[in-house]
Each structure stands twice: as C-alpha cells, then as structure tokens.
Design an enzyme around this catalytic site. Sequence first.
Site, PDB file in Angstrom:
ATOM      1  CG  ASP A 118      -2.273   0.510   1.008  1.00 28.68           C
ATOM      2  OD1 ASP A 118      -2.403   1.465   0.227  1.00 28.68           O
ATOM      3  OD2 ASP A 118      -3.227  -0.030   1.585  1.00 28.68           O
TER       4      ASP A 118
ATOM      5  CG  ASP B 120      -4.567   5.834   0.762  1.00 28.13           C
ATOM      6  OD1 ASP B 120      -5.526   5.074   0.971  1.00 28.13           O
ATOM      7  OD2 ASP B 120      -4.421   6.932   1.347  1.00 28.13           O
TER       8      ASP B 120
ATOM      9  CD  GLU C 296      -8.665   4.383  -1.405  1.00 31.33           C
ATOM     10  OE1 GLU C 296      -9.526   4.093  -0.559  1.00 31.33           O
ATOM     11  OE2 GLU C 296      -7.683   5.112  -1.152  1.00 31.33           O
TER      12      GLU C 296
ATOM     13  CG  HIS D  47      -8.786  -0.688   4.557  1.00 32.87           C
ATOM     14  ND1 HIS D  47      -8.614  -0.827   3.201  1.00 32.87           N
ATOM     15  CD2 HIS D  47      -8.349   0.556   4.855  1.00 32.87           C
ATOM     16  CE1 HIS D  47      -8.099   0.280   2.703  1.00 32.87           C
ATOM     17  NE2 HIS D  47      -7.935   1.147   3.687  1.00 32.87           N
ATOM     18  CG  ASP D  48     -11.286   2.710   3.947  1.00 29.66           C
ATOM     19  OD1 ASP D  48     -10.845   2.753   5.110  1.00 29.66           O
ATOM     20  OD2 ASP D  48     -10.642   3.108   2.962  1.00 29.66           O
TER      21      ASP D  48
END
Length: 532
Positions: A100, A202, A265, A326-327
Amino acid sequence: MTESGAWWREGIFYQIYPRSFQDSDGDGVGDITGIIHRLPHLMTLGVDAIWLSPIFTSPMADFGYDIADYTGIDPLFGTMDDFDALVKAAHDGGLKLILDLVPNHTSDQHSWFLQARQSRDDPHRDWYIWRDPAADGGPPNNWLSEFGGSAWQFDTETGQYYYHAFLAQQPDLNWRNPAVRAAIYNVMRFWLGKGVDGFRVDVIWHLIKDAEFRDNPANPDYHGERPPHEQILSRYSADQPEVHEVVAEMRAVVDEFDDRVLIGEIYLPLERLMTYFGKDLGGAHLPFNFALLSAPWHARDIERIVADYEAALPPGAWPNWVLGNHDRPRVASRVGAEQARVAAMLLLTLRGTPTLYYGDEIGMHQVPIAPAQVRDPFEKNVPGIGVGRDGCRTPMQWSALAQAGFTQAVPWLTVADDYTHENVVNLSADLRSILNLYRALIRLRKTHRVLATGSYRPVAAQGDLLLYRREGDGEVLTIALNLADEPVSIATEGSGLAGTILLSTWLDRDGERIDGALDLRGNEGVVIGRSA
C-alpha cells in the site's frame, strides 16, 4: 510479458489488514511474522497475490496511513528482515506481494514535515501545501477534511495554514513540486528493488489540487445523515486534470521493473474513473472498481452496473471487481449470510481481476463496536452516523481457541462473538461451508480459464434472477444467480442454459444435468458448463 498475458489479469488478489491478521509476538496486534505463519491458508485458498495495508513506520494516528518513514518498517509489525522473509516466503509459495503506497500525505512526524514547519524559508516548505489565512484570519477556503472539520490547520509558529484532506496529523504533500514526485518515485523503486510486485496507491485521485485554491461548490444532494465533508463537492480539492500526468509517471516507474502492477484507489463516478487507465492505457493497470461496495443488492441493479462498467472501459482496458475492503462494511452484513455465498460466485465469475478482503472467505460480518472501544479516528471525529471502520477490521477468526487463535493477548479490536464456530478450522471441516465454496470457486476459475479470460455476455432475465455467460476457448459457462429468498424455475429450451452444473453455491449439485428446466433454490447460484 505483454499486458494481455500479465499475471494480474488472471490473478486473484487478497487484501490483508496486517493489524488484524495474526499476532505472533503477544502484543494483541497482527504482524509480519504472523502473516508468514498464515501463508499456507492463502495457498490452500488459491489466491495469487496478497496486498498489505501499510506496514511502514508510523505514529498510527490513522493506523499506518500516516507514514513517518516510507522506507522503514514499523516495529509494531516487525523488522526489515521480517519483511524480506515475507517476500521470500510469499514468492516461494507462488504468491505475489503488493504494498500500500500512501503518497498523498505523510505523518506530521515525518522528517520532511518537521523541517517544513520550521520556517517559511525551509527547503522542505514547498513539499507541503501552505496558504495565508483569509482576510478574517480563518482558513484560506471552504475545503473540508474527510475526517471532519476544516481541511486547514493553522500553524502558529509560521502563521500559515497547511492543508490536510484527512486528519490534521496527515498533512498533504504538494504534488506540483517536482522534488516531491522524485522522492516518492525513489520510494517506489526502493520497494520494487526489494522484490515487491506492485502497489495499491491510496487516494490517488487526491494527489493534485486546484492551483487557485477555489472554494468547492455546495452539494445540493447533501443530507445530515451523511459525513459532514459531503456538504461540498470536491471539484477543486481532488481529481484535477493534472493528476493524470502523475499517474502516468508512477506507471513509468513501475514499468522500469518486469511484471509489476499499479492499482489505484479511486472513488469517483464511472466516467471519471475510466480516465485513470490513462492515455493509451499508460495510467493505472487497475483503477479499483468499487461499484459493488454500495450496489443495491437486486439483480437488475447489478446487471446495469456490470453493463455500464463493461461499456465504459476504454479499448484494451482490463476490468476488476471488489466486494469488500478495510473502509467499508462487510459484505456478509450488507447482503446477508446466505447471499454472501451468491456474492462470492458473482465476484469470482465476472470478467476481470477480483480482490477478496481477508475474512470474507469465512463470512465474517460487521462487528458492532461499543463506544468505549472505538479506535477509528473517523468515527471519533464524526460520531453517531455510522462511519466507523472498526467493525470491518476485527481480528481474523482462525479457530475456536481464545481470541479466535489471533493472539494470546488482549486484541487491539474485539473479536466477533461468533468466532467459536465461524472460523477457518471449523469451516474447513464443513464440506459445504462458505470457505469451501470460495476454494471451489477459485479452483473452478483456474480449471476453466474462460472465467479468467473469456468474454462477458448478459442474458435477459426477470425479477431477482441474474444471468450471464462467459465464453471462450471452445467453452461456454452460464452463471445463474438467484438474489431472492424464493425459489425460481427457468425453462432451458432454446435459452442456451442446458448443460452440466459445475458448481452450486451450496456445493451439492456438481455434475447435475440441466435439460428442460433449471430450478434454483432461494439464495442459490450455479455455474453451468457446455462446449461452444
């Protein structure tokens, strides 16, 4: 290797949230050695690549998404030797490893920012985004932080505001500065040189902001049950035209190394998402497609989402699909435990690269977190409207042992209360469990290459029945998904549905011949095979 045969096109990705995967040192937090210990699970599952949420040096204000050293491993997760061991173990086991990358912002404890805030004349000052106060002494414009409040933090020592799209402890880098770009590109080369197989970047659409710092317009569709930052549209604070130059430069860095992948992302409308493939597909290999994360769970809605996405893809672009991360709330809680099996079949039979989120393969649900146990800074800053992300980040449920076999200590987040029966050990022994369904779906995808590389053809259907075909290599597979609780019967004569069931979501109809009618139980999906 040409892009048409690239591993990431046919591969299956698996996201690990390292804090919650496996604790090896008894501190209640997952770590790199714990991941190594659990690699056999991923090999048995059959995935091809693992993506790790951040493991870099960090004060953990946002649990690793606030980086203080881009080329260091946080001691919470282990050492660089541990990381090197993970790369070797993953590769030896046939797994790719994706890191990431968080280039939009650093921690306020990063040496770059510590230097930048020393004075307006510091060489690192322009590495971040600083503005003078407005005429009334307040923030320079109306931009809002996604984690609540103004996106501008006043620095009393130098008398200017700095911009932070997220926490005040996460100052945004100035990507209009060539020195910033060069520094992050060298970070990428560092990790690529250590053998990582690519990056998930990200909030890649945030990297460039409006050069004039104009106020964002009001959002006419905003209502009070939504996060406060949605009161305004991010017209000038994100997704600026110049960002595509940056994405192309990142792609060029990745392309300096063989067989690597760049994933972005991007939470944007479809037409804007497509631009991140870049001119002549020189942008991200896989701009993440999050359409299923918020899709109404109805056949016609999903049919439309898939059709719109397929139609919008630029020539040569490769699709991808995601059910969880994860969000966002767990898929098993969004659609229900029985439909989670249907969702698994959807994810693994659509055209494009699928990404699984850890624990979805065992049906982990969204865990309610008591107010006193909330860890997520988003929920702490914006309480009461359900934005907390802790519930999808709870420890992986490995066994019926204390704390689900995740740790021998008190875990950093509470373990789900169903772990004594919903865990890897128990579900492995249950031949019809969701875990064994995921394993069977992945085996099917690898046995029938048409599921990875074939064309997608929708088939007309009614109600909550979703039908589509995957065609190629002399084979036709028809996927029939019943998104309703009630059974349904479909005439197969003249419909092309006749064939042999290769897999049912309930793992009990393999080899059944379909000729005349296809009967589906409520919440059931099947894959039917025949020669072209």
